[in-house]
Design a protein around this motif. Structure first.
Motif, PDB file in Angstrom:
ATOM      1  N   GLY A   1     -36.286 -30.856 -68.258  1.00 40.22           N
ATOM      2  CA  GLY A   1     -37.169 -31.334 -69.531  1.00 40.22           C
ATOM      3  C   GLY A   1     -36.576 -32.498 -69.918  1.00 40.22           C
ATOM      4  O   GLY A   1     -36.934 -33.137 -71.183  1.00 40.22           O
TER       5      GLY A   1
ATOM      6  N   TYR B   1     -35.825 -27.929 -73.881  1.00 39.47           N
ATOM      7  CA  TYR B   1     -35.357 -28.099 -72.511  1.00 39.47           C
ATOM      8  C   TYR B   1     -34.074 -27.323 -72.035  1.00 39.47           C
ATOM      9  O   TYR B   1     -33.474 -26.575 -73.090  1.00 39.47           O
TER      10      TYR B   1
ATOM     11  N   VAL C   1     -40.096 -28.850 -71.760  1.00 36.35           N
ATOM     12  CA  VAL C   1     -40.522 -28.144 -70.470  1.00 36.35           C
ATOM     13  C   VAL C   1     -41.236 -27.029 -70.810  1.00 36.35           C
ATOM     14  O   VAL C   1     -41.009 -26.240 -72.113  1.00 36.35           O
TER      15      VAL C   1
ATOM     16  N   GLU D   1     -37.890 -33.285 -64.974  1.00 33.65           N
ATOM     17  CA  GLU D   1     -38.766 -32.920 -65.912  1.00 33.65           C
ATOM     18  C   GLU D   1     -39.265 -31.692 -65.881  1.00 33.65           C
ATOM     19  O   GLU D   1     -39.657 -31.070 -66.948  1.00 33.65           O
ATOM     20  N   SER D   2     -39.199 -31.046 -64.787  1.00 34.17           N
ATOM     21  CA  SER D   2     -39.690 -29.688 -64.548  1.00 34.17           C
ATOM     22  C   SER D   2     -39.015 -28.873 -63.772  1.00 34.17           C
ATOM     23  O   SER D   2     -38.406 -29.576 -62.868  1.00 34.17           O
ATOM     24  N   TRP D   3     -39.129 -27.577 -63.549  1.00 31.98           N
ATOM     25  CA  TRP D   3     -38.386 -26.956 -62.689  1.00 31.98           C
ATOM     26  C   TRP D   3     -39.037 -26.623 -61.310  1.00 31.98           C
ATOM     27  O   TRP D   3     -40.411 -26.398 -61.262  1.00 31.98           O
TER      28      TRP D   3
END
Length: 502
Positions: free
Chosen positions: A36, A80, A46, A12-14
Motif C-alpha cells: 500500500g 496499508y 490498498v 503498492e498492492s499484494w
C-alpha cells in the motif's frame, strides 16, 4: 521518511510472488514488506486490507513454513499492511524450491556454488572441516611441514614449543583434526597429492598472445597448498613476467610489471578462499599487457562488490585453511588483503586492478605498467626539479591513460569496432556526450545526466537523448524493478565502455 534498504521494501498492492521477497528476508536479516506504499514510500492505500490481514499469515505459513507478523496500519485515512518477517539463521527457507536472499535493496535467487555454500552454512557445515577417512599424518608431505614451520617461526604467530612438536600434535594445535580424522583442510594443505582427494586442487598458468584463444605455453602447480603459493609466485616471476632492469649507482634493480607483494596477496587469496567443491583449478591468464587470476569462489551473499573492495570483517570461505595460512604468515592481516593489493598498486604507480564477480567466481585483473609511462617517468624525472609537481603528474597520468586506452582498443576485433562506429553514427551528438560523461563519472542520476549535456531534466529530453542509449545497450539503469525511484542511476554497459574508447 523510511528508505528502502535491506530490511524495508514497498509495494503498492499484494501479489503472491511477493512471498519470494519474504523468503529473502527470512534467509537474510529479516525485514518488513509494506503493501500500500508507492516507490517513494508514500501511502497510497490498498484494497481489501482487512482480508489481507486474515489471509496472509496462513498463506505465509503454508507456503514458506515460517511465521510472520501482519499488521494493519492507517495514515491520512488510507489503509496499508506491514508484513514483518524474522531472520531464520539456522533454517533455510525456500519459495517454490528456490532460495531467495535479500541483499542491499535487491533480492536474488541463490544458485550453484553460492546456494551450496548458503545451505552448508545454515546447517553448520564447513566444507574444509569435513573429515577424510584413512589418511594419517604419516601420509603427509614432510617438505610442506618444513615450509610451514619455517614460515610460522618467521611470522611469530605460533609458539616455538608448538612448532617443535611432532607433526600429529602440530596438526591438532592447528585444529585440523575432527574426531580423530584429518580434515579436508589438512589434506589440501599438507598432502603431496591433494588432487587424489579433491579434484581440481591445483593452479593452472598460461601465457597468451592477444586473446585467450592464443595460448603460447602453460604450466600446472600441484602439491600441498602451502607449496602451491610459493610455486605459483616462483613461476610468475621467473618465467611469465619480464622485469625491467635499471641501476641505482652500481646496484642492479629489477622492477616487475606488477608489484610482487600485491600479486602474492592475490594468489594467496585465490588459493585460501577458493570453492574446492567445484572441481575447477585456479586459472591465471598472463597476457603481454595484463594478468588475470580467476578462482571459483563466492563473496558472502549479503555483500556487494563495493563492500568486498572496501573495509570489511574477515569471513574466510575455508576457515581452517585460512587459519593455517595466517599462522604461516601467508595472510598478513584478517580482512585486509584487498586493501593491500590496491595500496601496493597505487604505490607502484600502476592502475588499480579491476575485480569481476558473479556466481561462478571472482577474477582480479592487473594492468601492466605501460612502457610509454615508464619512459616518460624516467625522462621527466630529469626535469622534475624545474616543473610544477601537478604538471609533472598530469603528463605521466595522460601518457598512462592513452596507453591503456590504445591497449584496450587493440583487443577489439575490426568487426566489433565497425559495429560500434555504425551504432555511434545513428546517435545525436548530445547522446554521444552522455557516453563521455558516464565514462568519467561511473554512474549518475537522470537529472545529472541531462544537465551535463545542458538540457533540462524533462521526460521529452530523456526520451530523445538517454533512451536511445538504453535501447542500444550502451547505457543501463539501476533499480530495474523501480523505474520511478529517486535513487535510480545510469551507467555504461560493456558496449558503452568500449564505445567510450573510440
Amino acid at each position: 521518511m523510511e528508505q528502502e534498504n535491506q530490511t524495508i521494501e514497498w509495494k503498492e498492492s499484494w501479489r503472491d510472488e511477493y512471498l519470494g521477497w519474504l523468503c529473502g528476508y527470512a534467509n537474510a536479516k529479516g525485514g518488513t514488506l509494506f503493501i500500500g506504499k508507492d516507490d517513494h514510500g508514500k501511502v497510497v492505500g490498498v484494497a481489501k486490507a482487512r482480508k489481507l490481514l486474515e489471509d496472509l499469515p496462513n498463506k505465509i505459513r503454508d507456503v514458506l513454513g515460517i511465521m510472520a507478523d501482519v499488521e494493519l496500519r492507517t495514515e491520512d485515512g488510507l489503509d496499508y499492511v506491514a508484513i514483518s518477517v524474522q531472520a531464520y539463521p539456522s533454517s533455510p527457507v525456500n519459495y517454490k524450491s528456490e532460495y531467495h536472499y535479500r541483499t542491499g535493496s535487491t533480492k536474488q535467487i541463490l544458485k550453484g556454488a553460492a546456494l551450496n555454500k548458503f545451505l552448508m552454512e545454515r546447517m553448520g557445515i564447513r566444507w574444509d572441516a569435513q573429515p577424510v577417512p584413512n589418511v594419517t599424518s604419516d601420509d603427509l608431505d614432510p617438505a610442506a611441514f618444513k615450509l610451514f614451520r619455517t614460515s610460522a617461526a618467521r611470522a611469530k604467530r605460533v609458539e616455538g614449543k608448538e612448532l617443535a612438536r611432532p607433526n600429529e600434535e602440530l596438526l591438532d594445535a592447528l585444529h585440523l583434526y575432527d574426531g580423530g580424522q584429518l580434515k579436508r583442510a589438512a589434506v589440501l594443505l599438507f598432502h603431496p597429492k591433494p588432487e587424489r582427494f579433491v579434484t581440481g586442487a591445483y593452479v593452472k598458468i598460461g601465457f597468451f598472445g592477444e586473446s585467450a584463444t592464443d595460448l603460447k605455453y602453460q604450466d600446472e602447480v600441484n602439491g600441498p597448498l602451502l607449496q602451491q603459493v610459493e610455486g605459483t609466485i616462483g613461476l610468475l616471476t621467473t618465467k611469465y613476467m619480464q622485469a625491467a632492469i635499471s641501476y641505482e649507482g652500481i646496484q642492479r634493480v629489477e622492477e616487475y610489471p606488477y608489484p610482487e607483494k600485491a600479486l602474492r596477496e592475490a594468489v594467496v587469496n585465490a588459493i585460501a578462499h577458493k570453492d574446492y567443491s567445484s572441481g575447477n583449478p585456479i586459472q591465471i591468464h598472463v597476457f603481454p599487457d595484463r594478468l588475470q587470476i580467476w578462482n571459483e569462489g563466492q563473496i558472502p551473499v549479503e555483500w556487494s562488490l563495493e563492500k568486498f573492495l572496501g573495509k570489511h570483517t574477515s569471513q574466510p570461505a575455508n576457515p581452517d585453511i585460512a587459519n593455517t595460512f595466517f599462522r604461516a604468515g601467508f595472510i598478513e592481516q584478517w580482512g585486509r588483503g584487498i586493501a593491500l593489493i590496491l595500496s601496493e598498486c597505487e604505490a607502484h604507480g600502476i592502475v588499480k586492478p579491476s575485480f569481476t564477480y558473479d556466481f561462478h567466481g571472482l577474477e582480479v585483473e592487473f594492468q601492466d605498467k605501460s612502457r610509454a609511462a615508464f619512459i616518460a617517468e624516467n625522462f621527466l624525472s630529469l626535469l622534475n626539479p624545474v616543473i610544477e609537481p601537478e604538471i609533472f603528474d598530469d603528463i605521466v597520468s595522460s601518457v598512462q591513460e592513452d596507453h591503456l586506452r590504445k591497449a584496450a582498443i587493440a583487443k577489439m576485433t575490426e568487426k566489433e569496432i565497425g559495429e560500434l562506429v555504425a551504432l555511434a553514427r545513428k546517435l545525436e551528438p548530445k547522446s554521444l556526450k552522455i557516453i563521455t560523461v558516464l565514462k568519467k563519472n561511473a554512474s549518475l542520476k537522470r537529472k545529472d545526466v541531462l544537465e551535463s549535456i545542458q538540457v533540462t531534466n524533462q521526460t521529452k529530453n530523456a526520451k530523445r537523448y538517454l533512451e536511445p542509449l538504453i535501447d542500444s545497450n550502451i547505457v543501463t539503469p539501476t533499480l530495474s524493478d523501480h523505474p520511478k525511484s529517486n535513487y535510480r542511476q545510469y551507467l555504461l554497459t560493456e558496449n558503452g565502455e568500449k564505445l567510450a574508447l573510440l
